[in-house]
Design an enzyme around this catalytic site. Sequence first.
Site, short mmCIF file in Angstrom:
data_model
loop_
_atom_site.label_atom_id
_atom_site.label_comp_id
_atom_site.label_asym_id
_atom_site.label_seq_id
_atom_site.Cartn_x
_atom_site.Cartn_y
_atom_site.Cartn_z
N GLY A 1 21.96 64.12 15.92
CA GLY A 1 23.31 64.20 16.12
C GLY A 1 23.20 62.86 15.46
O GLY A 1 22.45 62.19 14.43
N HIS B 1 16.42 50.21 31.21
CA HIS B 1 18.33 51.27 30.31
C HIS B 1 18.84 50.32 29.76
O HIS B 1 19.96 50.30 30.05
CB HIS B 1 18.66 51.67 31.55
CG HIS B 1 19.28 53.21 31.31
ND1 HIS B 1 18.91 54.29 31.32
CD2 HIS B 1 19.62 53.26 29.64
CE1 HIS B 1 20.33 54.90 31.29
NE2 HIS B 1 20.47 54.52 29.96
N ILE B 2 18.68 49.78 27.99
CA ILE B 2 19.18 48.58 27.66
C ILE B 2 20.07 49.01 26.75
O ILE B 2 20.50 48.58 25.84
CB ILE B 2 18.88 47.10 28.33
CG1 ILE B 2 17.53 46.87 27.34
CG2 ILE B 2 18.57 46.53 29.23
CD1 ILE B 2 16.74 45.30 27.16
N THR C 1 14.74 56.83 24.83
CA THR C 1 16.17 55.84 25.04
C THR C 1 17.11 56.81 25.40
O THR C 1 17.61 56.78 25.32
CB THR C 1 16.33 55.41 24.06
OG1 THR C 1 16.18 55.97 23.23
CG2 THR C 1 15.10 54.46 23.61
N GLU D 1 16.51 55.60 38.06
CA GLU D 1 17.02 54.11 38.16
C GLU D 1 17.23 53.39 39.51
O GLU D 1 18.27 54.04 39.78
CB GLU D 1 17.77 54.15 36.86
CG GLU D 1 16.44 54.94 35.95
CD GLU D 1 17.15 54.87 34.21
OE1 GLU D 1 18.47 54.45 34.19
OE2 GLU D 1 17.15 55.17 32.94
#
Length: 317
Positions: free
Chosen positions: A152, A283-284, A233, A264
């Site tokens: 995508g 998770h940034i 990611t 998390e």
Amino acid sequence: MVLLDDYQGVGLKMADWSSVSERINITQVTHPLDDQSATVAKLAGAEIALAMRERSVFDAALLDQLPDLKLLITTGMVNASIDMDAAKARGITVCGTPGSRGAAAEHAWALVMALARHIPTEVEGLRSGDPAWQKTIGFELRGKTLGIAGFGNLGQRMARFALAFDMDVVAWSRSLTEEIAAPLNVQRAENLDVLLAKSDVLSLHLPLAKTTRGMIGTRELGLMKPGSYLINTARGPIVDETAMIEALKSGQLGGAGLDVFEIEPLPTDHPFRALPNVVATPHIGYVTQETYEIYYRGAVEAVAAYLDGEPIRVLNS
């Protein structure tokens, strides 16, 4: 209203809340909530809640304990942590916001570069005064093959980054056709197994669904080139963590760049915090000034529309 998971404490600064601030009381929660009971306590009496991406889980059991909740806003337009049907059944409207179209791909590429040149290890050594002036030997991306699972917007951005570094690009998704791939100078893999076998670096850009949960396990990792690299990611559960840890320890995987995890925040004793061939971030991928401004402006719009009796971007209508 409660702003959940506002870890940086910036939710009220990233948008102009004046259009709704005289109509609602706003509370910020700036730390992860450990369990469901803590979430219930923070949301007690709240009519509106803002969920930052998928940091908080809103399942039927939690929603049952929030009788006052009427509007649940999620940043972005997809949130697998919210039971949309359960919310609808309890009279809770779920609304989304616009989102960034590129931040996560930029972060994925940063992880590729960090792995290729062992940047975290070298920075740590230099800062600590380690007498070993150079500790590692990197590898060049030029001439290597980037495999992209999921093609995508984010996958296509990764392809453009890789081509700029003179990499070959192979991509696979269930909807990818030659007509889409060819104009982008991308080779289409006929299936996931072929993609895995060709990749020197594999980057995942798939949504989490029943068909993708655990998609990359022991068998799939075994199909990859020995010493190849994995970038995730997207969502942690797409990859079997136990299988990935074993592959990292054995050398089947040369390294992994990870921004997402099964649990998390990542437990303090988790192997990903200690394995030398893992570059892990909390998770940034979407945590940028630009993305936050989009998210919080969208949240203000959603609150104002709800208060006016005309909810917008409703996800569970």
